[in-house]
Write an enzyme that holds these catalytic residues in place. Structure first.
Site: not given
Length: 494
Positions: A81, A242
């Site tokens: 993000h 991740d």
């Protein structure tokens, strides 16, 4: 004779970790670590160039501990993000806004009104929050508009590091699906949403090319190789977000239960079909294997234990001992929205400690602080199941929060299920290694999945729920009432 190896990177909010693994067996040969500058919401920012410096340090350390090796491929997984803006000279125009930067909350609220929440969910699979890249871009458009006129590239954190490695601006489907302007079902960017966020312009040339999880970005650039101390021809993989890489690295498949206890909290599973939750609770993001990784992500997780230790005047071990010694009472109950919250989307909310009596003990307070984030994640799992998503088997738990046995035992108790901690210290870097191994072997997505399953770590710990006289259904019901978001909003504005 040198080992043929791959390198996997986990560039998180707090640090960069690198692993060197045998390209065929997955054996860990060496690892390295370098810290990042601390950043905290609401204005959470880091200089992307510092990520590169940390990556170089971590990789050099990992290679130095691995013996005589020849690197075949490298892959980067990183925090999702974040917004990286590069100028014509390919240098960052400003510090990157991180996933936990909530300064774009007001802009995001206006965007939901403009685009329409239901329409947005149907296009991108998720109702974006202030965590999403598009909210940060809208903030920059409102507060630093000249920067957008100077911007040549709009990248995510792992895109930036892959760009430094390969010289090619690429991303992958998993991380792109968390921007708020990418349709994962068609693998296309949505420039009209960028128009709504930051004004009409020619966005597509500024965006990276979207690759599949097993597709190479290119070869390691000479300048990057020199900084890393790597020789020979090295492939660079597409990389991933991740949590998506961690799921891959653990060898998990559709319907398996994954919980991440780190700075943020995540509950997820993979599925071949997308989820579209118009309430915004479930993020219907893509995974690394061509499917989807419906997940619920919370802002407040392991860091809540830091607050408990400070308030109670002890350390993490002390909080754990206190929590496990608490009696069979239901409460107290903590709603852990200490720094605002991402799910539910309440960036201005605050935490709430309730159900306190004159008989409340330190042990019960400690337990409440550890249980609050866990109850929040279990509530998220309920949301996943409400969409027919299969969540079965042991609760596989990773992240810094697994260092607390109390977290694990309380999770097993609250869920009344077995909790498993895999025997790996770095699920995300491990997943990046799987990606790199797939690229080195010229494997397709099915081949990458086969490598992930073959390299899947065994269990380090298995925790069973304790027999208890606590009213756990009553506890979860009371927590849900305490976490009523409208009530919390009313309290926060007083």
């Amino acid at each position: 004779m040198s080992h043929c190896v791959v390198i996997g990177i986990d560039s998180s909010t707090q640090s960069c970790k690198a692993e060197v693994r045998d390209a065929l067996t997955g054996e860990l040969l060496g690892s390295g670590f370098a810290p990042h500058t601390p950043a905290f919401p609401p204005c959470s920012e880091q200089d992307p160039r510092s990520w590169w410096d940390a990556l170089v340090s971590a990789v050099r350390t990992a290679i130095g501990r691995s013996g005589d090796v020849q690197v075949a491929a490298i892959s980067v997984a990183a925090q999702c993000h974040g917004l990286v803006l590069l100028g014509e000279d390919d240098e960052p125009l400003r510090p990157a806004k991180l996933w936990n930067d909530t300064t774009g909350a007001d802009q995001l609220s206006k965007l939901i009104d403009t685009i329409g929440g239901s329409e947005w969910v149907r296009r991108v699979g998720t109702l974006p929050t202030a965590a999403f890249t598009i909210a940060k871009l809208a903030w920059v458009a409102d507060h630093e508009p000249a920067l957008l006129d100077s911007a040549r590239r709009i990248l995510l954190p792992h895109d930036y590091l892959t760009y430094r490695l390969s010289g090619r601006a690429v991303t992958d489907r998993s991380d792109a699906s968390g921007t708020g302007y990418f349709d994962a079902t068609t693998s296309t960017w949505l420039p009209e949403y960028l128009d709504a966020a930051a004004g009409a312009r020619d966005w597509l040339p500024m965006l990276p090319t979207v690759l599949t999880g097993a597709e190479p970005a290119g070869h390691l650039a000479e300048t990057a190789a020199a900084e890393l101390g790597i020789t020979g021809t090295v492939l660079v993989a597409a990389g991933a977000g991740d949590q998506h890489a961690a799921y891959l690295g653990l060898g998990l498949g559709d319907g398996d239960q994954y919980i991440g206890l780190g700075t943020s909290g995540v509950v997820a599973t993979s599925s071949r079909t997308p989820v579209f939750d118009e309430s915004g609770t479930v993020d219907g993001v893509a995974d690394t294997t061509g499917g989807y990784l419906p997940l619920v992500s919370t802002l407040n997780a392991a860091r809540v234990g830091d607050t408990a230790a400070r308030i109670l005047g002890t350390d993490h071990a002390g909080v754990a001992d206190l929590a496990l010694a608490a009696g069979p009472t239901i409460g107290p109950i903590l709603v852990p929205f200490l720094d605002g919250e991402r799910t539910p989307n309440r960036p201005h909310a605050r935490g709430l400690l309730s159900n306190i009596t004159s008989a409340t003990t330190r042990e019960e307070i400690a337990r409440a602080f550890l249980e609050g984030p866990l109850l929040s994640l279990l509530s998220g799992r309920d949301a996943l199941r409400s969409f027919g998503v299969r969540c079965e088997g042991p609760l596989t738990v990773v992240g810094g929060g697994t260092r607390s046995h109390a977290n694990l035992q309380l999770l097993a108790d609250l869920a009344d299920e077995v909790v498993v901690v895999p025997d790996t210290d770095e699920a995300t870097a491990r997943g990046a290694c799987v990606q790199a191994a797939a690229v080195a072997a010229d494997a397709d997505v099915d081949g990458m999945i086969e490598i992930a399953q073959r390299w899947a770590p065994p269990a380090r710990m298995t925790i069973h729920p304790r027999d208890s006289t606590r009213d756990l259904p009553g506890l979860r019901a009371q927590w849900a009432r305490a976490a009523d978001v409208e009530a919390l909003d009313r309290r926060a504005t007083r």
